[in-house]
Design a protein around this motif. Structure first.
Motif, PDB file in Angstrom:
ATOM      1  N   GLY A 255       0.834  -1.196   0.000  1.00 27.18           N
ATOM      2  CA  GLY A 255       0.000   0.000   0.000  1.00 27.18           C
ATOM      3  C   GLY A 255       0.870   1.247   0.000  1.00 27.18           C
ATOM      4  O   GLY A 255       1.991   1.234   0.520  1.00 27.18           O
ATOM      5  N   ASP A 297      -2.214   5.965   5.634  1.00 27.44           N
ATOM      6  CA  ASP A 297      -2.887   5.705   4.361  1.00 27.44           C
ATOM      7  C   ASP A 297      -2.284   4.501   3.641  1.00 27.44           C
ATOM      8  O   ASP A 297      -2.999   3.737   2.977  1.00 27.44           O
ATOM      9  N   GLY A 301      -4.413   1.346   2.634  1.00 28.63           N
ATOM     10  CA  GLY A 301      -4.438   0.936   1.232  1.00 28.63           C
ATOM     11  C   GLY A 301      -4.085  -0.531   1.057  1.00 28.63           C
ATOM     12  O   GLY A 301      -4.654  -1.217   0.206  1.00 28.63           O
ATOM     13  N   ASP A 307      -9.294   5.468   3.484  1.00 30.92           N
ATOM     14  CA  ASP A 307      -8.119   6.279   3.769  1.00 30.92           C
ATOM     15  C   ASP A 307      -8.281   6.935   5.132  1.00 30.92           C
ATOM     16  O   ASP A 307      -9.265   6.713   5.836  1.00 30.92           O
TER      17      ASP A 307
END
Length: 425
Positions: A255, A297, A301, A307
Motif C-alpha cells: 500500500g 494511508d 491501502g 483512507d
C-alpha cells in the motif's frame, strides 16, 4: 512480600534467541497458523480462569516483537499481563527476573513457570499444574519415556562408551508449566544466585538443589516444545485454519500513501511521532504529522479499507489537534484484526526544512513502538525537490510512504452469475 490468598501467576520465559531454529527471528516470535508462537502460548495460559497474572520475560531488544504479539491477544488476556521484564544471559536468570517482578507487586501463593515455545499447553494440563502447585512446594509435569536411554561416559564425544542403562520405567521427560509455592521457588533462585550458580536449565532441578522435594505430575504428549525448524512446520499445520489443514497461505500486499501540509506560524513540526524544532509550524486539523498520515494511508491501502479521512474525518472535532500516532495505531490494529502481519514500513519526507538527519533514529524508534514492529522494519528518508514546486519554495512539506503487509489468502467469492458461467463453461 505480601500474598493474595490462593492466587496463581505464571512466569513465561521468552527471552531466548532460538538460535538452533535458524533465521533472524527468535522462535517464540515466528508465526504458526497465522499467529506468533508467543501469542498462542499467552492466549492458552491467559484464557485459564484460575490464572490471575502473566509475567512475561523478554530479551532487552525484543520490545517491538512483544508488542506485536500482545496486540493480537483478546483484551481479557491482555488485562492479565504485567509489564514485561528483561531477562538475563541464562534461562535461570530470566526466570528469577520474572519472579522478582512478581514479588514487587502482590506476590501470588502459587507460580507456574512455562516456556514461551510450548504453545500446545491446554487447560487440562494447567489444571493439573495448579493443583500440584497448591499441594506441593515443587512439582513438574512429566511423561513416560518410550525409548531406551543410555548414560554415556563422554557426553561430547562422537563415539561414547555406555556407563549405564537406566530402567526406563523410572524415567520421565519433564515439561512445563512447572508449579511451585512462590516463596519457595523465589528463595531457591536467590540462594542459587548467591552461590554463583546460574546454569540450571530446569526449575525442578534448581528446586532439587535447594533441598525441596520435587514431585512429578502427569504431563501431556501433545505439549511439545518448538526447537527445530521441523517443529515450526508441524506447529503451522497444527494451528492452521480447519478449512485449510495444510500451512496457511499468505498473500503480500503493498500500500502507498501521500500527505502534504502548508507551513504557517509556529515553532515546531511533528514528523514520525517526534516533535522537531522549526521556524514555522504546519496548517492542519490534527498535529499535521505528514509522515504518520502518509504511513496510515499506506497501511489502509494495503488492506483496501479507505483512507485516513474515512476513519478520522477532519470535520470531526474529536481529531482537532490530535496526535497522529493514534491514527497509525488504528491502522496497524486493522491489519492484525484480519490476521495480517506488517513486514516493512518505508517513508520519504520531501522538505527544504527542517532537516531530519539527527532525528532519524528517534523517528524510526517511535514508529516501531507505535506499529509494534522491529526497528529493522522501519525506514525513513528525506529529500528536497531541487527548489522546484511548493516544497522547493518552502511553502510546505510532504511525505510519501509504502507499507508491505502479509494477509491470509482469502478464497475467491463468486456471485451467482459468475458461478453459473463457470459451471456452463
Amino acid at each position: 512480600m505480601s500474598t493474595t490468598g490462593s492466587s496463581v501467576a505464571a512466569v513465561v520465559v521468552a527471552a531466548g534467541r532460538g538460535i538452533r531454529i535458524g533465521g533472524g527471528t527468535p522462535k517464540q516470535y515466528r508465526r504458526v497458523g497465522g499467529q506468533a508462537v508467543l501469542t498462542r502460548t499467552l492466549a492458552a495460559l491467559g484464557g485459564h480462569p484460575a490464572l490471575d497474572r502473566l509475567q512475561v520475560v523478554i530479551a532487552p531488544d525484543a520490545a517491538a516483537f512483544y508488542a506485536e504479539c500482545v496486540a493480537e491477544l483478546d483484551p481479557a488476556v491482555r488485562a492479565k499481563l504485567a509489564p514485561p521484564v528483561e531477562g538475563g544471559a541464562t534461562r535461570q536468570q530470566s526466570v528469577r527476573a520474572g519472579l522478582e517482578a512478581l514479588a514487587q507487586a502482590d506476590a501470588p501463593e502459587t507460580v507456574l513457570v512455562h516456556d514461551a515455545a510450548r504453545p500446545y499447553v491446554d487447560a487440562a494440563l494447567v489444571d493439573r499444574a495448579i493443583a500440584a502447585g497448591r499441594e506441593y512446594r515443587a512439582s513438574v509435569p512429566g511423561i513416560a519415556v518410550s525409548d531406551t536411554i543410555k548414560l554415556v561416559a563422554e557426553a561430547t564425544a562422537l563415539v561414547s562408551r555406555v556407563r549405564e542403562t537406566p530402567a526406563r520405567e523410572a524415567l520421565r521427560a519433564v515439561q512445563t508449566p512447572q508449579a511451585f509455592a512462590f516463596a519457595s521457588l523465589l528463595d531457591a533462585h536467590r540462594s542459587a544466585a548467591s552461590a554463583d550458580l546460574h546454569s540450571f536449565t530446569d526449575d525442578g532441578a534448581l528446586a532439587e538443589w535447594a533441598g525441596l522435594d520435587v514431585v512429578v505430575f502427569e504431563g501431556d504428549l501433545r505439549n511439545r516444545k518448538i526447537t527445530q525448524p521441523g517443529d515450526l512446520i508441524e506447529a503451522d499445520r497444527a494451528f492452521s485454519d480447519a478449512r485449510n489443514p495444510a500451512m496457511t497461505t499468505y498473500v503480500t500486499r503493498l500500500g502507498t500513501g501521500f500527505d502534504v501540509h502548508a507551513f504557517t506560524e509556529g515553532d515546531h513540526v511533528w514528523l514520525g511521532g517526534v516533535k522537531i524544532p522549526a521556524d514555522r509550524g504546519v496548517l492542519a486539523h490534527s498535529d499535521g504529522d505528514v509522515a504518520l498520515h502518509a504511513l496510515t494511508d499506506a497501511l489502509l491501502g494495503a488492506i483496501a479499507d479507505g483512507d485516513i479521512g474515512t476513519h478520522f474525518p477532519p470535520s470531526d472535532e474529536r481529531w482537532r489537534g490530535a496526535s497522529s500516532d493514534q491514527f497509525l495505531a488504528h491502522a496497524c490494529a486493522l491489519v492484525r484484526a484480519r490476521g495480517g502481519r506488517i513486514d516493512h514500513l518505508d517513508i520519504t519526507v520531501l522538505a527544504e526544512a527542517p532537516r531530519i538527519g539527527k532525528h532519524r533514529e528517534a523517528i524510526r524508534a517511535r514508529i516501531a513502538e507505535v506499529a509494534g514492529v522491529p526497528l529493522s522494519a522501519v525506514s525513513i528518508k528525506a529529500t528536497t525537490t531541487e527548489k522546484l514546486g511548493f516544497v522547493g519554495r518552502a511553502e510546505g512539506l510532504a511525505a510519501q510512504a509504502a507499507a508491505t503487509v502479509r494477509l491470509p489468502e482469502e478464497e475467491p467469492v463468486l456471485d451467482a452469475q459468475a458461478e453459473t458461467a463457470m459451471r456452463q463453461g
